[in-house]
Design a protein around this motif. Sequence first.
Motif, PDB file in Angstrom:
ATOM      1  N   THR A 318       0.844  -1.203   0.000  1.00 48.31           N
ATOM      2  CA  THR A 318       0.000   0.000   0.000  1.00 48.31           C
ATOM      3  C   THR A 318       0.879   1.254   0.000  1.00 48.31           C
ATOM      4  OG1 THR A 318      -1.601  -1.250   1.257  1.00 48.31           O
ATOM      5  CG2 THR A 318      -1.925   1.116   1.193  1.00 48.31           C
ATOM      6  N   LEU A 319       2.000   1.197   0.705  1.00 48.77           N
ATOM      7  CA  LEU A 319       2.919   2.346   0.705  1.00 48.77           C
ATOM      8  C   LEU A 319       3.434   2.594  -0.715  1.00 48.77           C
ATOM      9  CD1 LEU A 319       4.879   1.644   3.992  1.00 48.77           C
ATOM     10  CD2 LEU A 319       3.392   3.596   3.519  1.00 48.77           C
ATOM     11  N   LEU A 320       3.769   1.522  -1.411  1.00 46.67           N
ATOM     12  CA  LEU A 320       4.233   1.661  -2.801  1.00 46.67           C
ATOM     13  C   LEU A 320       3.122   2.263  -3.657  1.00 46.67           C
ATOM     14  CD1 LEU A 320       6.288   0.973  -5.111  1.00 46.67           C
ATOM     15  CD2 LEU A 320       5.061  -1.164  -5.374  1.00 46.67           C
ATOM     16  N   LEU A 321       1.903   1.733  -3.449  1.00 45.67           N
ATOM     17  CA  LEU A 321       0.756   2.229  -4.215  1.00 45.67           C
ATOM     18  C   LEU A 321       0.551   3.720  -3.989  1.00 45.67           C
ATOM     19  CD1 LEU A 321      -2.078  -0.400  -3.786  1.00 45.67           C
ATOM     20  CD2 LEU A 321      -0.854   0.205  -5.852  1.00 45.67           C
ATOM     21  N   THR A 322       0.728   4.151  -2.731  1.00 46.03           N
ATOM     22  CA  THR A 322       0.538   5.563  -2.395  1.00 46.03           C
ATOM     23  C   THR A 322       1.489   6.416  -3.232  1.00 46.03           C
ATOM     24  OG1 THR A 322       0.121   4.801  -0.176  1.00 46.03           O
ATOM     25  CG2 THR A 322       0.404   7.164  -0.457  1.00 46.03           C
ATOM     26  N   GLY A 323       2.761   5.981  -3.286  1.00 48.69           N
ATOM     27  CA  GLY A 323       3.754   6.715  -4.079  1.00 48.69           C
ATOM     28  C   GLY A 323       3.380   6.756  -5.546  1.00 48.69           C
ATOM     29  N   LEU A 324       2.993   5.589  -6.073  1.00 49.22           N
ATOM     30  CA  LEU A 324       2.658   5.519  -7.514  1.00 49.22           C
ATOM     31  C   LEU A 324       1.398   6.325  -7.811  1.00 49.22           C
ATOM     32  CD1 LEU A 324       3.368   1.752  -8.214  1.00 49.22           C
ATOM     33  CD2 LEU A 324       4.814   3.710  -8.764  1.00 49.22           C
ATOM     34  N   PHE A 325       0.440   6.249  -6.872  1.00 48.83           N
ATOM     35  CA  PHE A 325      -0.821   6.961  -7.049  1.00 48.83           C
ATOM     36  C   PHE A 325      -0.549   8.469  -7.074  1.00 48.83           C
ATOM     37  CE2 PHE A 325      -4.660   8.850  -5.011  1.00 48.83           C
ATOM     38  CZ  PHE A 325      -5.563   8.519  -6.008  1.00 48.83           C
ATOM     39  N   TYR A 326       0.325   8.884  -6.167  1.00 48.38           N
ATOM     40  CA  TYR A 326       0.644  10.312  -6.094  1.00 48.38           C
ATOM     41  C   TYR A 326       1.351  10.756  -7.370  1.00 48.38           C
ATOM     42  CZ  TYR A 326       0.386  14.332  -3.110  1.00 48.38           C
ATOM     43  OH  TYR A 326       0.021  15.528  -2.575  1.00 48.38           O
ATOM     44  N   GLN A 327       2.214   9.892  -7.889  1.00 42.49           N
ATOM     45  CA  GLN A 327       2.907  10.237  -9.132  1.00 42.49           C
ATOM     46  C   GLN A 327       1.906  10.361 -10.287  1.00 42.49           C
ATOM     47  OE1 GLN A 327       5.339   7.342 -11.152  1.00 42.49           O
ATOM     48  NE2 GLN A 327       6.855   8.898 -11.635  1.00 42.49           N
ATOM     49  N   ALA A 328       0.926   9.426 -10.300  1.00 41.52           N
ATOM     50  CA  ALA A 328      -0.082   9.472 -11.361  1.00 41.52           C
ATOM     51  C   ALA A 328      -0.854  10.786 -11.277  1.00 41.52           C
ATOM     52  CB  ALA A 328      -1.022   8.281 -11.233  1.00 41.52           C
ATOM     53  N   PRO A 346      10.014   6.605  -5.851  1.00 41.05           N
ATOM     54  CA  PRO A 346      11.167   5.787  -5.453  1.00 41.05           C
ATOM     55  C   PRO A 346      11.299   5.662  -3.935  1.00 41.05           C
ATOM     56  CG  PRO A 346      11.898   7.867  -6.424  1.00 41.05           C
ATOM     57  CD  PRO A 346      10.431   7.769  -6.657  1.00 41.05           C
ATOM     58  N   LEU A 347      10.873   6.733  -3.230  1.00 42.82           N
ATOM     59  CA  LEU A 347      10.946   6.669  -1.762  1.00 42.82           C
ATOM     60  C   LEU A 347       9.981   5.606  -1.226  1.00 42.82           C
ATOM     61  CD1 LEU A 347      12.152   8.038   0.781  1.00 42.82           C
ATOM     62  CD2 LEU A 347      10.083   9.424   0.858  1.00 42.82           C
ATOM     63  N   SER A 348       8.757   5.601  -1.770  1.00 40.74           N
ATOM     64  CA  SER A 348       7.773   4.618  -1.301  1.00 40.74           C
ATOM     65  C   SER A 348       8.212   3.215  -1.711  1.00 40.74           C
ATOM     66  CB  SER A 348       6.382   4.930  -1.844  1.00 40.74           C
ATOM     67  OG  SER A 348       6.406   4.858  -3.252  1.00 40.74           O
ATOM     68  N   GLU A 352       8.664   0.309   0.780  1.00 38.24           N
ATOM     69  CA  GLU A 352       8.000  -0.971   0.503  1.00 38.24           C
ATOM     70  C   GLU A 352       8.995  -2.123   0.683  1.00 38.24           C
ATOM     71  OE1 GLU A 352       7.931  -1.944  -3.456  1.00 38.24           O
ATOM     72  OE2 GLU A 352       6.913  -3.847  -3.131  1.00 38.24           O
ATOM     73  N   MET A 353      10.220  -1.926   0.137  1.00 35.92           N
ATOM     74  CA  MET A 353      11.249  -2.977   0.246  1.00 35.92           C
ATOM     75  C   MET A 353      11.525  -3.306   1.714  1.00 35.92           C
ATOM     76  SD  MET A 353      12.479  -4.280  -2.529  1.00 35.92           S
ATOM     77  CE  MET A 353      14.081  -5.027  -2.452  1.00 35.92           C
ATOM     78  N   VAL A 354      11.669  -2.226   2.518  1.00 40.75           N
ATOM     79  CA  VAL A 354      12.003  -2.423   3.934  1.00 40.75           C
ATOM     80  C   VAL A 354      10.851  -3.150   4.642  1.00 40.75           C
ATOM     81  CG1 VAL A 354      12.509  -1.248   6.103  1.00 40.75           C
ATOM     82  CG2 VAL A 354      13.488  -0.400   3.980  1.00 40.75           C
ATOM     83  N   THR A 355       9.610  -2.689   4.359  1.00 38.62           N
ATOM     84  CA  THR A 355       8.449  -3.280   5.032  1.00 38.62           C
ATOM     85  C   THR A 355       8.299  -4.753   4.650  1.00 38.62           C
ATOM     86  OG1 THR A 355       7.433  -1.132   4.735  1.00 38.62           O
ATOM     87  CG2 THR A 355       6.015  -2.873   5.548  1.00 38.62           C
ATOM     88  N   ILE A 356       8.462  -5.028   3.343  1.00 38.97           N
ATOM     89  CA  ILE A 356       8.277  -6.419   2.910  1.00 38.97           C
ATOM     90  C   ILE A 356       9.396  -7.295   3.472  1.00 38.97           C
ATOM     91  CG2 ILE A 356       8.248  -7.940   0.903  1.00 38.97           C
ATOM     92  CD1 ILE A 356       6.502  -5.900  -0.486  1.00 38.97           C
TER      93      ILE A 356
END
Length: 589
Positions: A318-328, A346-348, A352-356
């Motif tokens: 979801t954190l990754l999605l937030t970043g991508l969504f914001y970019q969109a 890239p930050l999200s 995401e990498m750390v969380t996963i």
Amino acid sequence: VGTGEAGGQRTGQSAVWHDPSGDAGLQAAITALQAGQFKPLASAGSTGLKKGSYWSFFELHNTRQQQLPLRLEYVDHQLIRLRAYVREAGAGGEFREVADQAMGEPFARRPVFHNRFVVPVTLDAGEITGFLVRFDSEEAGFVFPSMRIWSPDALSKSHTGETAVLAFLFGGIALISLFSLIVGVTTGDSSFFAYFVYGISKIIAWGTILGFTHQYVVQNHFHWSYMSAAGALSIFCGVVFDRLFLQTHKYTPRLDYLLLLMMVNAGVLLVSALLQLKQVALISITLALLFYPLMTFVALVRWRQGSSEAAVFAIGWTLLLTGLFYQALRDLGLVEHNLLNYYLPPLSSFVEMVTIMAAMGIKLRRVRLQGLESERQYRRHLEQSKVKLEGLVRARTEELEKAKQQAEMEARTDPLTGIRNRRSFLAEAELCLKRAYRKGEPVSLLMFDIDHFKSINDNHGHGIGDEALRQFSHTIQAKIRETDVFGRLGGEEFALLITETRPDALHTAERLRDNITGIRLPSGEEEVQFTSSIGVACAHQTQTLEQLMREADEALYAAKQGGRDRVVEYAQSNADAHATLSREEPQPA
Ligand SMILES: Nc1nc2c(ncn2[C@@H]2O[C@H](COP(=O)(O)OP(=O)(O)OP(=O)(O)O)[C@@H](O)[C@H]2O)c(=O)[nH]1
């Protein structure tokens, strides 16, 4: 300008003109400018997905009394081509091209070493200069027509800072990937290998999308399709990892089909990038982004099924999605561009990498605990089986021991009377005799023979004969000591070895004889009675059992001859008598 420019965008002070055909050259743009078709730029956001080119017009006034070098930076990395023209004040307002930069050109041609397009300009003291900048995104693309204005120093510092931050993010992702590879090798868990590949694909994707691949790796050529291909690779690896990690094939087979579709779509994106089919690539990447939330949904389903690591995975995704969504939102012009939302994806991705990775840790822990639990269960099982087996072996050994004892007893016992048979009597009597000799105790042997036994059989039947033998044995058995050795030698002949002195032995023999006469066997209306003759031999310390038996036998014979139902002790005289009797009354063969 001239007050230390540090990336300000001055949006309200420039005007923008959209040329949907993308064919208009400099002259047409000047005509449009003169015709007032340039509209003031109200926002620092994107134009949204539009065809054609955008033109921006602005004037810069150098308020300083000296030359002023400046850097005009395009704020995004996804522009195909940028051309800039300067209106020369002294030459009747003619525009002169000062920059023509394209994504596909070798990086070395760029006048400023930067991952985004930067136009260097110099203004004379007090000069007011007009600029026309043309932005081309080819076909459908988006443009940020608000150039940022920098002093060369400030731009260089900012670029170094950005590079350092990205080096940290990429380095972090690289470390996590490497760690995942090591864990994968150690545990043999394939999801860790997939995570390693996913991490590397992320570095490639973000490095390429942000322009660093062009800046540092493939400097001589670059193309928008490289970004799509790198993105496709990352999406593909991401889905492969997610399927492995969440074990969707096993636990959510239907959703797994959708994830397979995502992989196919990533494949389509890769192919369209390689074939440079920009429209297909655009559709494919849009589809990929629309499908992305599915992964969070799958993770939540897996969480509901009881996988705690899936919950952490859902947070990471979801954190990754937030970043991508914001970019969109930024690319579509729905939110203004700024450094934060520029670097949010890239930050999200890093977060995401750390969380996963934390989710992977939870998974590892669970697997380890499961391993320990099954080992415990295995040990418990083993222990139970051991106890069971030992019990079985014990029971079987007892059975065998009983059977052995039974067999031994049967081998020793006369089946009719239950007392020792001849063989057992001889063996035991031999031992008893030796023991008695050793201790210096007296020993006597009593030999019994039921009188006229044949007539019992003949008159009352074999069954009564058998019963007579049994009653006879039980009567004797009941009247002697445990240490005495009693056995049936055969037929109606019995022997008893007792450790008693001569008078006692004779007394015992007499007592037993008397007891035998007391036996009553019911046979129909009648009662059968019988008597027994007994021969007694008292041992001298040197006699063998054989000799002793012979003597007792002779005494028995004498008892029979003497009229039966009596006790006769062996004496030389008996032997003599026997010899005499033998002469008078020869024994039947
Ligand atoms: N019922 C039964 N009879 C047996 C058994 N063993 C031997 N006999 C019988 O015992 C009888 C022994 O008879 P004899 O040896 O003639 O001796 P007897 O009749 O006792 O006469 P005396 O010894 O001279 O007093 C035989 O008829 C055998 O068949 C047995 O196990 N059961």
